[in-house]
Scaffold this motif. Sequence first.
Motif, PDB file in Angstrom:
ATOM      1  N   ALA A 151      38.128  55.854 -61.321  1.00 37.32           N
ATOM      2  CA  ALA A 151      39.358  55.205 -60.470  1.00 37.32           C
ATOM      3  C   ALA A 151      39.102  53.831 -60.725  1.00 37.32           C
ATOM      4  CB  ALA A 151      38.951  55.591 -58.972  1.00 37.32           C
ATOM      5  N   GLN A 152      38.082  53.078 -61.094  1.00 38.44           N
ATOM      6  CA  GLN A 152      38.098  51.763 -61.262  1.00 38.44           C
ATOM      7  C   GLN A 152      38.811  51.253 -62.708  1.00 38.44           C
ATOM      8  OE1 GLN A 152      35.280  53.858 -60.654  1.00 38.44           O
ATOM      9  NE2 GLN A 152      35.319  52.976 -58.337  1.00 38.44           N
ATOM     10  N   ASP A 157      44.160  48.369 -64.441  1.00 33.63           N
ATOM     11  CA  ASP A 157      45.167  48.437 -65.008  1.00 33.63           C
ATOM     12  C   ASP A 157      46.511  48.458 -64.009  1.00 33.63           C
ATOM     13  OD1 ASP A 157      43.839  48.874 -67.567  1.00 33.63           O
ATOM     14  OD2 ASP A 157      45.311  50.524 -68.121  1.00 33.63           O
ATOM     15  N   LEU A 158      46.148  48.920 -62.989  1.00 36.71           N
ATOM     16  CA  LEU A 158      47.814  49.232 -62.240  1.00 36.71           C
ATOM     17  C   LEU A 158      47.377  48.821 -60.570  1.00 36.71           C
ATOM     18  CD1 LEU A 158      48.406  52.845 -63.335  1.00 36.71           C
ATOM     19  CD2 LEU A 158      49.318  50.851 -63.837  1.00 36.71           C
ATOM     20  N   HIS A 159      46.372  47.908 -60.155  1.00 39.83           N
ATOM     21  CA  HIS A 159      46.415  47.307 -59.277  1.00 39.83           C
ATOM     22  C   HIS A 159      47.625  46.486 -58.793  1.00 39.83           C
ATOM     23  CE1 HIS A 159      45.139  44.342 -56.031  1.00 39.83           C
ATOM     24  NE2 HIS A 159      44.370  45.330 -55.645  1.00 39.83           N
ATOM     25  N   PRO A 170      33.782  59.861 -61.872  1.00 39.82           N
ATOM     26  CA  PRO A 170      34.305  60.150 -63.288  1.00 39.82           C
ATOM     27  C   PRO A 170      34.825  61.661 -63.342  1.00 39.82           C
ATOM     28  CG  PRO A 170      32.043  59.207 -62.893  1.00 39.82           C
ATOM     29  CD  PRO A 170      32.653  59.847 -61.629  1.00 39.82           C
ATOM     30  N   THR A 171      35.655  61.584 -64.547  1.00 40.79           N
ATOM     31  CA  THR A 171      36.211  62.948 -65.002  1.00 40.79           C
ATOM     32  C   THR A 171      35.290  63.450 -65.838  1.00 40.79           C
ATOM     33  OG1 THR A 171      37.001  61.980 -66.998  1.00 40.79           O
ATOM     34  CG2 THR A 171      38.302  62.108 -65.095  1.00 40.79           C
ATOM     35  N   LYS A 172      35.370  64.696 -65.908  1.00 41.27           N
ATOM     36  CA  LYS A 172      34.097  65.670 -66.815  1.00 41.27           C
ATOM     37  C   LYS A 172      34.359  65.756 -68.335  1.00 41.27           C
ATOM     38  CE  LYS A 172      33.488  68.326 -62.548  1.00 41.27           C
ATOM     39  NZ  LYS A 172      33.470  69.663 -61.866  1.00 41.27           N
ATOM     40  N   VAL A 173      35.791  66.026 -68.519  1.00 36.45           N
ATOM     41  CA  VAL A 173      36.156  66.206 -69.913  1.00 36.45           C
ATOM     42  C   VAL A 173      36.436  64.925 -70.842  1.00 36.45           C
ATOM     43  CG1 VAL A 173      37.889  67.472 -71.667  1.00 36.45           C
ATOM     44  CG2 VAL A 173      37.030  68.497 -69.434  1.00 36.45           C
ATOM     45  N   GLY A 174      37.114  64.003 -70.168  1.00 36.39           N
ATOM     46  CA  GLY A 174      37.394  62.724 -70.941  1.00 36.39           C
ATOM     47  C   GLY A 174      38.477  62.627 -71.638  1.00 36.39           C
TER      48      GLY A 174
END
Length: 339
Positions: A151-152, A157-159, A170-174
Amino acid sequence: METKVYTPDEIPAAAALLTAGQLVAFPTETVYGLGADATNVDAVKQVYLAKGRPSDNPLIVHVADVETVERFAQPLSEAAKKLIKAFWPGPLTMIFKLQPDALAPEVTGGLATAAFRNPDNDATLALIRAAETPIVGPSANTSGKPSPTTAQHVLHDLHGKIAGILDDGPTKVGVESTVLDLSTDQPAILRPGAVTPEAIEQVIGMPVQTELHHVGATEVPKAPGMKYKHYAPNAQVYIVDRSEDWPQALAWAAQQEIPMGVMATDGILTNNLIPANCEQFSLGDDIQSASRKLFAGLRHFDTETKIKDILCQAFENKGLGLAYMNRLNKSAGQTHFSV
């Protein structure tokens, strides 16, 4: 606009934003996606604006169930049904022919097909159900940059450009999902991912094309990642193809007058002398961890250092390595360290 970060306990509030036509980034097992109501044309247009994404680059529609796909797509083939049973929810996106005028051109890039995915993340499936609509979901990053796996990364990028982010860690696959085109006579992988060609062929009992990852400048791509620059950090990436090339690559790095980045597995980092001007980023122990950490490493050198050049480890171009090398080659602009 203030971008609010939501926890899985706050899914109803995040879903309300989607229902109201706002943009909410969401987690999947692969990378974070940028969500908007796939049936709301104005909301979908905002996705392109927030990312700076070309409008002919089609979006993947994320669904919570097969019945949603059947509302929009033409009748599913037996092969599609077998793949759905085998791999959904999971990192497999499938392209189907659409019913006439089923989705807006802003979603499909003007094509008569669309890509659908059922992500393997409980929080996002709950979000889609709560919003009561399928959601588009390109990677939640500035277009062309490394995809976000936390999420960080999205916030960086999009704040201020989107209403919210659903944070599930964090995602698992990436690396992004495998994209399989089932709208043609022979199935074809348009973007490699964690679901391999061999695994698909085993389920459907027929060969799958695997060399259709690019389109020409005047063509409309059927899937993300086929036409435009993707996954590139600000630094120049150099791919180190073989383990035995690392001593010379690091000797070259030591001669440079600027700080260098080194992205490699622990075995490479431990068994080689890393020059003093090089900052290390561990890709872990194997291709699974390397795929999960690739984008995070590229973003680390983009946002936290002044690195201008990065040496990055290659893997064998098979299995999950096919997806890893697809992303790494695009990140590097096909630039390899030459011994």
